[in-house]
Design a protein around this motif. Structure first.
Motif, short mmCIF file in Angstrom:
data_model
loop_
_atom_site.label_atom_id
_atom_site.label_comp_id
_atom_site.label_asym_id
_atom_site.label_seq_id
_atom_site.Cartn_x
_atom_site.Cartn_y
_atom_site.Cartn_z
N LEU A 249 0.87 -1.18 0.00
CA LEU A 249 0.00 0.00 0.00
C LEU A 249 0.90 1.23 0.00
CD1 LEU A 249 -2.67 -1.10 2.69
CD2 LEU A 249 -2.79 -1.35 0.19
N LYS A 250 0.71 2.08 -1.00
CA LYS A 250 1.67 3.16 -1.21
C LYS A 250 1.10 4.54 -0.89
CE LYS A 250 3.96 0.44 -4.76
NZ LYS A 250 4.10 0.18 -6.20
N GLY A 251 0.28 4.59 0.13
CA GLY A 251 -0.29 5.88 0.50
C GLY A 251 -1.74 5.96 0.07
N ILE A 252 -2.59 5.28 0.82
CA ILE A 252 -4.02 5.21 0.47
C ILE A 252 -4.81 6.23 1.29
CG2 ILE A 252 -6.08 3.74 0.41
CD1 ILE A 252 -4.05 2.62 -1.45
N ASP A 253 -5.59 7.04 0.59
CA ASP A 253 -6.56 7.94 1.23
C ASP A 253 -7.95 7.45 0.86
OD1 ASP A 253 -4.60 9.85 2.19
OD2 ASP A 253 -4.35 10.40 0.08
N LEU A 254 -8.81 7.44 1.84
CA LEU A 254 -10.15 6.89 1.58
C LEU A 254 -11.09 7.39 2.66
CD1 LEU A 254 -10.50 3.01 1.19
CD2 LEU A 254 -11.96 4.24 2.74
N LYS A 255 -12.33 7.63 2.26
CA LYS A 255 -13.31 8.12 3.23
C LYS A 255 -14.66 7.45 2.93
CE LYS A 255 -13.85 12.68 5.27
NZ LYS A 255 -13.65 14.11 5.00
N VAL A 256 -15.25 6.85 3.93
CA VAL A 256 -16.58 6.28 3.76
C VAL A 256 -17.51 6.93 4.77
CG1 VAL A 256 -17.91 4.15 3.49
CG2 VAL A 256 -15.42 4.06 3.37
N ASP A 257 -18.50 7.64 4.28
CA ASP A 257 -19.46 8.26 5.18
C ASP A 257 -20.42 7.22 5.73
OD1 ASP A 257 -18.43 10.80 4.89
OD2 ASP A 257 -19.69 11.26 3.15
N ARG A 258 -21.01 7.54 6.86
CA ARG A 258 -21.98 6.65 7.49
C ARG A 258 -23.08 6.25 6.50
NH1 ARG A 258 -22.99 6.54 13.08
NH2 ARG A 258 -21.69 8.39 13.20
N GLY A 259 -23.36 4.97 6.44
CA GLY A 259 -24.45 4.49 5.58
C GLY A 259 -24.09 4.37 4.11
N LYS A 260 -22.85 4.66 3.77
CA LYS A 260 -22.44 4.60 2.36
C LYS A 260 -21.72 3.29 2.06
CE LYS A 260 -23.91 8.69 1.27
NZ LYS A 260 -25.12 8.84 0.46
N ILE A 261 -21.70 2.97 0.79
CA ILE A 261 -21.10 1.73 0.34
C ILE A 261 -20.05 2.01 -0.72
CG2 ILE A 261 -21.57 -0.45 -0.85
CD1 ILE A 261 -24.50 0.29 0.57
N ILE A 262 -18.83 1.56 -0.43
CA ILE A 262 -17.74 1.73 -1.38
C ILE A 262 -17.31 0.38 -1.90
CG2 ILE A 262 -15.29 2.32 -1.55
CD1 ILE A 262 -15.69 4.78 -0.21
N SER A 263 -17.18 0.27 -3.21
CA SER A 263 -16.63 -0.94 -3.80
C SER A 263 -15.19 -0.68 -4.22
CB SER A 263 -17.43 -1.35 -5.03
OG SER A 263 -18.68 -1.82 -4.63
N ILE A 264 -14.36 -1.68 -4.00
CA ILE A 264 -12.96 -1.60 -4.40
C ILE A 264 -12.71 -2.72 -5.39
CG2 ILE A 264 -10.57 -1.68 -3.61
CD1 ILE A 264 -11.75 -0.86 -0.80
N ILE A 265 -12.27 -2.34 -6.58
CA ILE A 265 -11.95 -3.34 -7.60
C ILE A 265 -10.48 -3.19 -7.98
CG2 ILE A 265 -14.31 -3.39 -8.51
CD1 ILE A 265 -13.26 -1.60 -10.85
N GLY A 266 -9.95 -4.20 -8.66
CA GLY A 266 -8.57 -4.12 -9.10
C GLY A 266 -8.00 -5.51 -9.29
#
Ligand code: ADP
Ligand code: MG
Length: 247
Positions: free
Chosen positions: A17-34
């Motif tokens: 991991l080379k410096g990950i920024d990420l924010k998930v607000d309450r009740g939200k859904i984030i998908s990560i692909i790769g």
């Protein structure tokens, strides 16, 4: 609800991991692909502190997860408390084989929260009902299909009433005909506004269910956007190439 700032993680000389920024607000859904090896699992495992990060910070509902200032027992106590607020579901279910379905679901609330047997049973049955497996309460994992096992694993993760659910390729070990029943359970959670981070290789599902989508490659977030935008009009060459192979 979840915030990562500049998270870096190395295994020996390999920076995953080379410096990950990420924010998930309450009740939200984030998908990560790769692609495979891009660091998706390491990212989820770091959020849950199954991996110790080298740099950066992780916040859960305003509380710092990584605490270099805490040592020994104080750190153990802190991290156990944090972990109770995160439910994680893995590709390979990881159910306790010697426990019934109901016991799998009720173990953590009983052991970690001291919930009494009767309340634990009620909670457990309620959760099994929610994943459509109330009739399997006394069955053992070995007698369940992969889809049923994964639904038990989801019920088990929910039993601690987590603030966030982390899914690491929850359906990729399943036979194709069993994927939908697990996706349905995840969709229902989404409708109930559970905060979720979902690592998946199912682009259609990711697009349907998530509020935000990220494409990771080589330990960085290459591109992120609304799912509509990311899946139909990616800006980056690397995202295009990946989607061309996986859509
Ligand atoms: P993904 O989930 O996207 O497939 P991973 O996070 O599992 O990627 O892995 C990212 C990279 O980190 C890979 O090169 C993998 O081999 C390496 N890696 C993961 N876990 C470990 C570990 N415990 N020790 C050494 N290398 C690891
Ligand atoms: Mg992985």
């Amino acid at each position: 609800m979840v915030e990562l700032k500049g998270v870096k993680k190395r295994f020996g000389n390999l920076e995953v991991l080379k410096g990950i920024d990420l924010k998930v607000d309450r009740g939200k859904i984030i998908s990560i692909i790769g692609p495979s090896g891009s660091g998706k699992s390491t990212l989820l495992r770091s959020i849950n502190y199954l991996e110790v990060i080298d740099e950066g910070s992780i916040l859960l509902d305003g509380a710092q997860v990584n605490r270099p200032d805490l040592k020994g027992l104080a750190f153990e106590r802190h991290i156990n408390h944090i972990r109770q607020n995160m439910g994680m579901v893995f590709q390979h279910f990881n159910l306790f084989p010697h426990l019934s379905t109901l016991e799998n679901v009720t173990l953590a609330p009983r052991k970690l929260k001291g919930v009494d047997a009767r309340s634990a049973r009620e909670l457990g049955m309620d959760l099994l009902e929610r994943v459509g497996l109330a009739d399997k309460a006394s069955a053992y994992p070995s007698s369940l299909s992969g889809g049923q096992k994964q639904r038990v694993a989801i019920a088990r993760a929910l039993a601690m009433r987590p603030k966030v659910m982390l899914f690491d390729e929850a359906t990729s070990a399943l036979d194709p005909e069993l994927v939908e029943e697990v996706n349905q359970v995840m969709k229902r959670l989404a409708e109930e506004h559970m905060t979720m981070l979902i690592v998946t290789h199912e682009m259609g599902f990711a697009r349907d269910v998530s509020d935000w989508a990220m494409f990771m490659d080589g330990g960085v977030v290459v591109e992120e956007n609304t799912p509509d935008r990311l899946f139909t009009h990616p800006d980056q060459e690397r995202t295009c190439n990946f989607l061309r192979k996986h859509l």
